[in-house]
Design a protein around this motif. Sequence first.
Motif, mmCIF file in Angstrom:
data_model
loop_
_atom_site.group_PDB
_atom_site.id
_atom_site.type_symbol
_atom_site.label_atom_id
_atom_site.label_comp_id
_atom_site.label_asym_id
_atom_site.label_seq_id
_atom_site.Cartn_x
_atom_site.Cartn_y
_atom_site.Cartn_z
ATOM 1 N N PHE A 96 0.824 -0.973 -0.429
ATOM 2 C CA PHE A 96 0.282 0.119 0.231
ATOM 3 C C PHE A 96 0.627 1.325 -0.082
ATOM 4 O O PHE A 96 0.614 1.844 -0.957
ATOM 5 C CB PHE A 96 -0.989 -0.102 1.502
ATOM 6 C CG PHE A 96 -2.195 -1.363 0.927
ATOM 7 C CD1 PHE A 96 -2.103 -1.903 -0.052
ATOM 8 C CD2 PHE A 96 -2.616 -1.813 2.365
ATOM 9 C CE1 PHE A 96 -2.970 -2.609 0.014
ATOM 10 C CE2 PHE A 96 -3.358 -2.483 2.777
ATOM 11 C CZ PHE A 96 -4.588 -2.888 1.072
ATOM 12 N N ILE A 97 2.136 1.199 1.132
ATOM 13 C CA ILE A 97 2.746 2.368 1.072
ATOM 14 C C ILE A 97 3.517 2.759 -0.862
ATOM 15 O O ILE A 97 3.613 3.476 -1.357
ATOM 16 C CB ILE A 97 3.741 2.503 1.976
ATOM 17 C CG1 ILE A 97 3.090 2.093 3.538
ATOM 18 C CG2 ILE A 97 4.875 2.924 1.659
ATOM 19 C CD1 ILE A 97 3.954 2.063 4.560
ATOM 20 N N ALA A 98 3.838 1.017 -1.121
ATOM 21 C CA ALA A 98 4.838 1.553 -2.595
ATOM 22 C C ALA A 98 3.450 1.968 -3.364
ATOM 23 O O ALA A 98 4.349 2.632 -4.739
ATOM 24 C CB ALA A 98 5.175 0.392 -2.766
ATOM 25 N N ALA A 157 -2.581 13.621 1.981
ATOM 26 C CA ALA A 157 -1.893 12.632 2.744
ATOM 27 C C ALA A 157 -1.625 12.409 3.870
ATOM 28 O O ALA A 157 -1.892 11.629 5.013
ATOM 29 C CB ALA A 157 -0.685 11.952 2.278
ATOM 30 N N PRO A 190 -1.065 19.555 -3.074
ATOM 31 C CA PRO A 190 -2.389 19.211 -1.986
ATOM 32 C C PRO A 190 -2.882 17.661 -1.696
ATOM 33 O O PRO A 190 -3.297 16.849 -0.307
ATOM 34 C CB PRO A 190 -3.464 19.698 -3.187
ATOM 35 C CG PRO A 190 -2.667 20.261 -3.944
ATOM 36 C CD PRO A 190 -1.475 19.984 -3.972
ATOM 37 N N SER A 191 -2.046 17.268 -2.497
ATOM 38 C CA SER A 191 -1.650 15.732 -2.199
ATOM 39 C C SER A 191 -0.693 15.027 -1.136
ATOM 40 O O SER A 191 -0.980 14.490 -0.194
ATOM 41 C CB SER A 191 -0.763 14.359 -3.424
ATOM 42 O OG SER A 191 -0.383 14.871 -3.980
ATOM 43 N N ALA A 232 5.389 18.333 -6.584
ATOM 44 C CA ALA A 232 6.127 18.110 -5.130
ATOM 45 C C ALA A 232 8.127 17.885 -5.022
ATOM 46 O O ALA A 232 7.511 17.121 -6.266
ATOM 47 C CB ALA A 232 5.622 17.758 -3.991
ATOM 48 N N CYS A 287 1.227 4.723 -2.870
ATOM 49 C CA CYS A 287 1.296 5.203 -2.923
ATOM 50 C C CYS A 287 2.088 6.471 -3.212
ATOM 51 O O CYS A 287 2.183 7.691 -3.587
ATOM 52 C CB CYS A 287 0.715 5.441 -1.372
ATOM 53 S SG CYS A 287 -1.266 5.644 -1.171
ATOM 54 N N ALA A 288 3.353 6.050 -2.903
ATOM 55 C CA ALA A 288 4.217 7.206 -2.541
ATOM 56 C C ALA A 288 4.862 7.274 -3.837
ATOM 57 O O ALA A 288 4.924 8.924 -4.262
ATOM 58 C CB ALA A 288 5.663 6.264 -2.453
ATOM 59 N N PRO A 289 4.347 6.604 -5.197
ATOM 60 C CA PRO A 289 4.827 7.518 -6.262
ATOM 61 C C PRO A 289 3.607 8.900 -6.617
ATOM 62 O O PRO A 289 3.653 9.679 -7.599
ATOM 63 C CB PRO A 289 4.896 6.352 -7.732
ATOM 64 C CG PRO A 289 5.298 6.141 -6.466
ATOM 65 C CD PRO A 289 4.172 5.371 -5.444
ATOM 66 N N MET A 290 2.769 8.494 -6.101
ATOM 67 C CA MET A 290 1.915 9.253 -6.751
ATOM 68 C C MET A 290 1.835 10.898 -5.858
ATOM 69 O O MET A 290 0.609 11.146 -5.921
ATOM 70 C CB MET A 290 -0.167 9.006 -6.184
ATOM 71 C CG MET A 290 -0.647 7.343 -7.339
ATOM 72 S SD MET A 290 -2.033 6.482 -7.008
ATOM 73 C CE MET A 290 -2.034 6.035 -6.176
ATOM 74 N N LEU A 291 2.040 10.667 -4.697
ATOM 75 C CA LEU A 291 2.320 12.206 -3.755
ATOM 76 C C LEU A 291 2.681 13.502 -4.605
ATOM 77 O O LEU A 291 4.496 13.581 -3.948
ATOM 78 C CB LEU A 291 3.095 11.785 -2.262
ATOM 79 C CG LEU A 291 1.963 10.682 -1.965
ATOM 80 C CD1 LEU A 291 2.719 10.175 -0.446
ATOM 81 C CD2 LEU A 291 1.299 11.184 -1.801
ATOM 82 N N ARG A 292 3.217 13.421 -5.438
ATOM 83 C CA ARG A 292 3.387 14.906 -6.631
ATOM 84 C C ARG A 292 3.228 16.373 -6.566
ATOM 85 O O ARG A 292 3.929 16.816 -6.419
ATOM 86 C CB ARG A 292 3.082 14.348 -7.888
ATOM 87 C CG ARG A 292 3.481 13.080 -8.775
ATOM 88 C CD ARG A 292 3.403 12.747 -9.611
ATOM 89 N NE ARG A 292 4.009 11.866 -9.998
ATOM 90 C CZ ARG A 292 4.150 11.011 -11.834
ATOM 91 N NH1 ARG A 292 3.601 11.654 -12.353
ATOM 92 N NH2 ARG A 292 4.688 9.850 -11.608
#
Lengths: 120, 258
Positions: B194-196, B211, B206-207, B258, B198-203
Amino acid sequence: MIDLPPTQLWAIILVLAAGTYLIRLSFLAFAGAAARLPEWTLRLLRYVPVTVLPALVAPMVVWPKATEGETDPVRLAAALAALGVGALTRSLFWAIAAGFAALFGLPELAALVAALPPGR
Amino acid sequence: MAEAAPESPPSAAEAPARARRGARRAFRDGAAISFSFMLVGAPFGLLFGAVATEAGLPIAETMALSIVVMAGAAQFALVELLADGAPALIALMAAFAVNLRMLMYSASIAPHLAEARLRTRLWMAYFLVDQVYAASIHRFTERPNLPLREKTAFWLGVGGPMFVVWYGATYAGAVVGARIPEGWSLDFAPAITFIAICAPMLRTLPSLVAAGVAVAAALALAWLPWSLGLPFAALAGMAAGAGAEIALARRGLRPRPA
């Protein structure tokens, strides 16, 4: 131990299966209408992937069930490794690989260090 | 360009072939991503098979859970509670609470599949798990003009192989009863996936805000039984993300990477 009569067990499984499927289908069933949702709803929904999974994972990372809620440095390190590598490489594969390497590698490393002769 | 005129309708004749090639490519792309998920799914399925049979669940029932319910976290919650002697109703409610997040997935992915026929959406719903959702929403948002056929092919490419491996791993775990060493911490495999995911999506800022708020709220609400804090934490994070997006837009800033 689970010692329910088979009929009850199967009833539980089928209810869970049907309910889970209906949850998944819910909005998909009316997909045409979903495309016409108001802008603010769509704006909120954009943040589903970056909120649901972190919210699901956070307690698992900080208070793992397997250690009866005690924070475990190895699990914490594995989570940070997956997060850091995933954010840097933008790659799912390397994030998973890093997390697993930390999860299985760190205890081995610790055992190795502990086995070293003292006073080196 | 007069000579080209006789060849002008080739696109009409080639269109189906091109669509087929596009769909095949989309399926392959999905299957490649599926491979990463298997890395984790296989050991986790093995663990589920072993845990369920050791808790006294017969192999047929264990397999039924993996095939017709197909939701790892909920399966574990159900087996754990039933093994603890919890009433069936409580165990069911806990499993449903864990699955409630899929309602948000369904709402979030639905606008992308608006043109799909009901029959298509009916089978797609079965594959709506965390991994398939996350991989697909990522691709669908990045490529807004993706033909429907490539969307469904990608969906099946991610879900199909992963589901088959999940069934197989559950069976192997149930039959072998795999004595999994304590030090292996396989229980943590899903958390890493789940972390893997999400991590690439925290760009964007706002995201990141979304999170961060979701994590803080989830930890604050962790005392609630049956993961009931999850939907509230997610909603708080979503509101924070949307708020941050609006605030940035007011200052004339577009959410930048980001």
